[in-house]
Write a protein that holds these residues in place. Structure first.
Motif, PDB file in Angstrom:
ATOM      1  N   ASP A 133       0.830  -1.208   0.000  1.00 39.68           N
ATOM      2  CA  ASP A 133       0.000   0.000   0.000  1.00 39.68           C
ATOM      3  C   ASP A 133       0.866   1.261   0.000  1.00 39.68           C
ATOM      4  OD1 ASP A 133      -2.323  -1.474   0.018  1.00 39.68           O
ATOM      5  OD2 ASP A 133      -2.557  -1.429   2.203  1.00 39.68           O
ATOM      6  N   ILE A 134       1.944   1.265   0.797  1.00 43.08           N
ATOM      7  CA  ILE A 134       2.851   2.416   0.825  1.00 43.08           C
ATOM      8  C   ILE A 134       3.505   2.586  -0.545  1.00 43.08           C
ATOM      9  CG2 ILE A 134       4.960   3.353   1.829  1.00 43.08           C
ATOM     10  CD1 ILE A 134       4.231   1.979   4.449  1.00 43.08           C
ATOM     11  N   GLU A 135       3.953   1.477  -1.126  1.00 40.70           N
ATOM     12  CA  GLU A 135       4.594   1.533  -2.441  1.00 40.70           C
ATOM     13  C   GLU A 135       3.631   2.070  -3.491  1.00 40.70           C
ATOM     14  OE1 GLU A 135       6.694  -1.560  -5.615  1.00 40.70           O
ATOM     15  OE2 GLU A 135       6.653  -2.036  -3.467  1.00 40.70           O
ATOM     16  N   SER A 136       2.388   1.621  -3.453  1.00 42.64           N
ATOM     17  CA  SER A 136       1.390   2.076  -4.423  1.00 42.64           C
ATOM     18  C   SER A 136       1.107   3.564  -4.278  1.00 42.64           C
ATOM     19  CB  SER A 136       0.094   1.277  -4.239  1.00 42.64           C
ATOM     20  OG  SER A 136      -0.913   1.750  -5.089  1.00 42.64           O
ATOM     21  N   ARG A 137       1.050   4.035  -3.042  1.00 42.20           N
ATOM     22  CA  ARG A 137       0.705   5.442  -2.817  1.00 42.20           C
ATOM     23  C   ARG A 137       1.823   6.385  -3.218  1.00 42.20           C
ATOM     24  NH1 ARG A 137      -1.436   8.296   2.829  1.00 42.20           N
ATOM     25  NH2 ARG A 137      -1.531  10.419   1.973  1.00 42.20           N
ATOM     26  N   TYR A 138       3.056   6.049  -2.869  1.00 40.45           N
ATOM     27  CA  TYR A 138       4.164   6.991  -3.068  1.00 40.45           C
ATOM     28  C   TYR A 138       5.064   6.638  -4.249  1.00 40.45           C
ATOM     29  CZ  TYR A 138       2.741   8.656   1.507  1.00 40.45           C
ATOM     30  OH  TYR A 138       2.011   9.162   2.556  1.00 40.45           O
ATOM     31  N   ASP A 143      11.571  -2.324  -1.248  1.00 34.84           N
ATOM     32  CA  ASP A 143      12.948  -2.702  -0.915  1.00 34.84           C
ATOM     33  C   ASP A 143      13.814  -1.483  -0.612  1.00 34.84           C
ATOM     34  OD1 ASP A 143      12.463  -5.454  -1.256  1.00 34.84           O
ATOM     35  OD2 ASP A 143      12.725  -5.287  -3.418  1.00 34.84           O
ATOM     36  N   ILE A 144      13.569  -0.379  -1.295  1.00 32.85           N
ATOM     37  CA  ILE A 144      14.285   0.861  -0.988  1.00 32.85           C
ATOM     38  C   ILE A 144      13.915   1.338   0.410  1.00 32.85           C
ATOM     39  CG2 ILE A 144      14.453   3.317  -1.571  1.00 32.85           C
ATOM     40  CD1 ILE A 144      16.074   1.667  -3.476  1.00 32.85           C
ATOM     41  N   LEU A 145      12.643   1.282   0.755  1.00 31.66           N
ATOM     42  CA  LEU A 145      12.202   1.733   2.082  1.00 31.66           C
ATOM     43  C   LEU A 145      12.790   0.854   3.186  1.00 31.66           C
ATOM     44  CD1 LEU A 145       8.459   2.492   1.280  1.00 31.66           C
ATOM     45  CD2 LEU A 145      10.368   4.104   1.421  1.00 31.66           C
ATOM     46  N   LEU A 146      12.824  -0.447   2.955  1.00 32.93           N
ATOM     47  CA  LEU A 146      13.425  -1.341   3.939  1.00 32.93           C
ATOM     48  C   LEU A 146      14.919  -1.062   4.092  1.00 32.93           C
ATOM     49  CD1 LEU A 146      11.610  -4.667   2.984  1.00 32.93           C
ATOM     50  CD2 LEU A 146      11.329  -3.390   5.119  1.00 32.93           C
ATOM     51  N   ASP A 230      -4.053   6.911  13.468  1.00 34.20           N
ATOM     52  CA  ASP A 230      -4.337   7.096  14.898  1.00 34.20           C
ATOM     53  C   ASP A 230      -4.277   8.560  15.321  1.00 34.20           C
ATOM     54  OD1 ASP A 230      -1.629   7.635  14.844  1.00 34.20           O
ATOM     55  OD2 ASP A 230      -1.096   6.200  16.433  1.00 34.20           O
ATOM     56  N   GLY A 231      -4.100   9.457  14.347  1.00 35.99           N
ATOM     57  CA  GLY A 231      -4.062  10.881  14.655  1.00 35.99           C
ATOM     58  C   GLY A 231      -2.693  11.404  15.029  1.00 35.99           C
ATOM     59  N   LYS A 232      -1.679  10.548  15.004  1.00 31.48           N
ATOM     60  CA  LYS A 232      -0.323  10.963  15.363  1.00 31.48           C
ATOM     61  C   LYS A 232       0.652  10.547  14.261  1.00 31.48           C
ATOM     62  CE  LYS A 232      -1.108  10.264  20.328  1.00 31.48           C
ATOM     63  NZ  LYS A 232      -0.647   9.504  21.538  1.00 31.48           N
ATOM     64  N   ARG A 233       1.617  11.416  13.995  1.00 29.75           N
ATOM     65  CA  ARG A 233       2.700  11.078  13.072  1.00 29.75           C
ATOM     66  C   ARG A 233       3.862  10.568  13.925  1.00 29.75           C
ATOM     67  NH1 ARG A 233       3.748  16.280   9.639  1.00 29.75           N
ATOM     68  NH2 ARG A 233       3.736  17.199  11.721  1.00 29.75           N
ATOM     69  N   ASP A 234       3.887   9.293  14.150  1.00 36.88           N
ATOM     70  CA  ASP A 234       4.800   8.699  15.130  1.00 36.88           C
ATOM     71  C   ASP A 234       5.931   7.961  14.408  1.00 36.88           C
ATOM     72  OD1 ASP A 234       6.103   7.456  17.172  1.00 36.88           O
ATOM     73  OD2 ASP A 234       4.388   6.274  17.862  1.00 36.88           O
ATOM     74  N   ILE A 235       7.062   8.630  14.252  1.00 34.67           N
ATOM     75  CA  ILE A 235       8.218   8.002  13.596  1.00 34.67           C
ATOM     76  C   ILE A 235       9.144   7.313  14.600  1.00 34.67           C
ATOM     77  CG2 ILE A 235       8.152   9.588  11.637  1.00 34.67           C
ATOM     78  CD1 ILE A 235      10.520  11.098  12.942  1.00 34.67           C
ATOM     79  N   TRP A 236       8.718   7.263  15.876  1.00 30.59           N
ATOM     80  CA  TRP A 236       9.532   6.627  16.911  1.00 30.59           C
ATOM     81  C   TRP A 236       9.064   5.192  17.195  1.00 30.59           C
ATOM     82  CZ3 TRP A 236       8.161  11.714  16.814  1.00 30.59           C
ATOM     83  CH2 TRP A 236       9.217  12.635  16.843  1.00 30.59           C
ATOM     84  N   THR A 237       7.772   4.995  17.320  1.00 23.39           N
ATOM     85  CA  THR A 237       7.279   3.667  17.712  1.00 23.39           C
ATOM     86  C   THR A 237       6.388   3.006  16.670  1.00 23.39           C
ATOM     87  OG1 THR A 237       5.317   4.532  18.862  1.00 23.39           O
ATOM     88  CG2 THR A 237       7.361   4.356  20.140  1.00 23.39           C
ATOM     89  N   SER A 238       5.980   3.731  15.644  1.00 26.29           N
ATOM     90  CA  SER A 238       5.109   3.161  14.614  1.00 26.29           C
ATOM     91  C   SER A 238       5.915   2.843  13.358  1.00 26.29           C
ATOM     92  CB  SER A 238       3.980   4.141  14.270  1.00 26.29           C
ATOM     93  OG  SER A 238       3.271   3.697  13.124  1.00 26.29           O
ATOM     94  N   ASP A 239       6.055   1.562  13.033  1.00 24.07           N
ATOM     95  CA  ASP A 239       6.785   1.163  11.827  1.00 24.07           C
ATOM     96  C   ASP A 239       6.118   1.710  10.568  1.00 24.07           C
ATOM     97  OD1 ASP A 239       8.267  -0.252  13.643  1.00 24.07           O
ATOM     98  OD2 ASP A 239       7.646  -2.243  12.954  1.00 24.07           O
ATOM     99  N   ILE A 240       4.798   1.615  10.503  1.00 20.88           N
ATOM    100  CA  ILE A 240       4.111   2.032   9.281  1.00 20.88           C
ATOM    101  C   ILE A 240       4.207   3.546   9.075  1.00 20.88           C
ATOM    102  CG2 ILE A 240       1.853   2.122  10.442  1.00 20.88           C
ATOM    103  CD1 ILE A 240       0.585   1.263   7.784  1.00 20.88           C
ATOM    104  N   ASP A 241       4.075   4.326  10.151  1.00 20.72           N
ATOM    105  CA  ASP A 241       4.256   5.775  10.022  1.00 20.72           C
ATOM    106  C   ASP A 241       5.680   6.093   9.556  1.00 20.72           C
ATOM    107  OD1 ASP A 241       1.686   6.087  10.936  1.00 20.72           O
ATOM    108  OD2 ASP A 241       2.221   7.247  12.725  1.00 20.72           O
ATOM    109  N   SER A 242       6.651   5.385  10.096  1.00 16.57           N
ATOM    110  CA  SER A 242       8.047   5.647   9.762  1.00 16.57           C
ATOM    111  C   SER A 242       8.324   5.364   8.288  1.00 16.57           C
ATOM    112  CB  SER A 242       8.963   4.784  10.640  1.00 16.57           C
ATOM    113  OG  SER A 242       8.795   5.086  12.004  1.00 16.57           O
ATOM    114  N   LEU A 243       7.873   4.213   7.805  1.00 16.61           N
ATOM    115  CA  LEU A 243       8.157   3.841   6.427  1.00 16.61           C
ATOM    116  C   LEU A 243       7.378   4.700   5.443  1.00 16.61           C
ATOM    117  CD1 LEU A 243       8.322  -0.009   6.935  1.00 16.61           C
ATOM    118  CD2 LEU A 243      10.218   1.503   6.351  1.00 16.61           C
ATOM    119  N   ALA A 244       6.139   5.029   5.760  1.00 14.22           N
ATOM    120  CA  ALA A 244       5.371   5.919   4.888  1.00 14.22           C
ATOM    121  C   ALA A 244       5.983   7.316   4.863  1.00 14.22           C
ATOM    122  CB  ALA A 244       3.919   5.984   5.357  1.00 14.22           C
TER     123      ALA A 244
END
Length: 430
Positions: A133-138, A143-146, A230-244
């Protein structure tokens, strides 16, 4: 005077920081150019006319407070967050550190593409169901994101534990990166003021890079994404927020959907190495000069239509690459050829590709004195590399390439120990 009391008086417009009378702003240093809008790398340090050590920390802080309030920060916020703050000597020491030895790029890449890291990345590739889903959106491949995630924080495990506000205060007051650091400090304070992240959560590297994908505060404000809703841009504890968020940063940095990042190539005998870091032409232009893909496969239609530049990260005797536009998009994240190669090659391995066809040469690290001697020699010989700082950047490579052409040696712009010895001998530095 107690610093918190000083700050209260200052914000009230009453503080006197000079024996001659009321506060007057210090002489301002020329602002340091900020990173590119999508960039995530601090700019190089520049010398300022009036170092913070001469002004005194309190005087710098007083001057900064004026600019911070002009930028929209409130008196209450500044008093709460900066009252009692002191520079962190560890941050200042790390900022001024120049490594004695530079690791050869081949050794760096070998360290990046470890068997353990490749195994973890391939497992994440299969386990994280939100990656498509992240790849499709952006438009940025998973593999680059990982690879970014792996390189920046060991898949979120090593994020740094420095107080980002104090780190930015330290860098700004020190003066070497004042304009940039003050901008990032204001961005960090605005994040706190928004209520999205607390001061206690605002942790990162000594240079202010935060979270699983190491965003600077300004990047967080403009580019971080709430991907899990979840209403927060959490690049510390959320993997999906971080990768997106990383995908959004690369997309804003010019990532082209469907285009590759680079391909290893084989150069023909007698090739003009002076073309390295030069023209950016479509692959057929390079093929007409005898350049061919190392894997023998054809170019995709998207890659075949894209301009590509030749890079020789280890010189004429190491692997050669045609760097496509997305190589340069990666460098908006971190403006280093080695970093971009590490990201791309690691991503290729996550996707199932094998090792390079041409092996990295075995080399000894160059010392700081070796690198500076080479720059001094180039300048003496009439090839200006810029200030002799030991950093082998584009200016040094350009000067070296011109000297190599004058000596009828492969003009690859690569500073090996052999080149150091030749330069020192010709310039009379031995």
């Amino acid at each position: 005077m107690d610093r918190r009391c000083f700050l209260v008086l200052l914000l009230a417009g009453c503080a006197d920081t000079s024996p001659q009378g009321p506060l007057t702003p210090p002489v301002s240093a020329p602002p340091t150019p900020p990173p590119s809008p999508a960039g995530n790398t601090p700019p190089p340090a520049v010398e300022t006319p009036v170092p913070a050590g001469e002004l005194g920390f309190d005087t710098w802080l007083a001057d900064f407070m004026i600019r911070a309030q002009a930028a929209g920060l409130t008196r209450q916020l500044l008093e709460r967050e900066l009252g009692g703050v002191t520079p962190d000597p560890k941050v200042i020491s790390l900022d001024g550190r120049q490594p004695e030895f530079s690791k050869p790029v081949g050794d760096y890449i070998k360290g990046v593409i470890s068997d353990d890291r490749v195994a973890v990345g391939r497992n994440k590739r299969e386990q994280l169901t939100y990656l498509p889903d992240i790849e499709s959106r952006y438009g940025v491949p998973r593999d680059i994101l990982l690879a970014v995630w792996a390189m920046e924080s060991a898949f979120g495990q090593l994020q740094g534990n420095f107080d980002v506000v104090r780190s930015m205060v330290s860098l700004a007051a020190d003066g070497r990166r004042r304009g940039w650091a003050e901008g990032e400090l204001i961005a960090a304070l605005k994040i706190i003021d928004s209520g999205e992240v607390t001061r206690a959560q605002l942790k990162g590297s000594w240079a202010g890079a935060m979270g699983q994908t190491q965003f600077l505060p300004s990047n967080y404000r403009t580019t971080a994404v709430d991907a899990d809703g979840d209403g927060k841009r959490d690049i510390w504890t959320s993997d999906i927020d971080s990768l997106a968020s990383a995908a959004n940063l690369l997309a804003k940095g010019g990532w082209q959907r469907g285009v590759g990042w680079a391909r290893e190539v084989i150069l023909p005998a007698g090739f003009d190495y002076g073309l390295a870091e030069g023209p950016r032409e479509i692959p057929s232009w390079w093929e007409a000069r005898g350049v061919r893909r190392a894997d023998g496969l054809p170019w995709t239609s998207a890659d075949a239509a894209s301009p590509a530049g030749l890079i020789l990260p280890a010189g004429a005797f190491g692997p050669a690459f045609l760097a496509l536009p997305n190589h340069f998009a990666i460098r908006k994240y971190n403006n280093s050829t080695s970093y971009a190669l590490g990201i791309g090659l690691l991503a290729d391995r996550f996707g199932g590709e094998g090792p390079l066809v041409t092996a990295w040469p075995v080399e000894a690290p160059l010392s700081l004195s070796d690198r500076m001697a080479a720059q001094i020699a180039l300048a003496r010989l009439g090839f200006d590399p810029g200030a002799p700082d030991g950093v082998i950047g584009a200016g040094t490579r350009k000067a070296l390439r011109a000297w190599q052409q004058s000596r009828s040696v492969p003009a690859d712009g690569y500073l090996s120990m052999d080149m150091v010895l030749r330069l020192k001998a010709q310039a009379g530095l031995t």
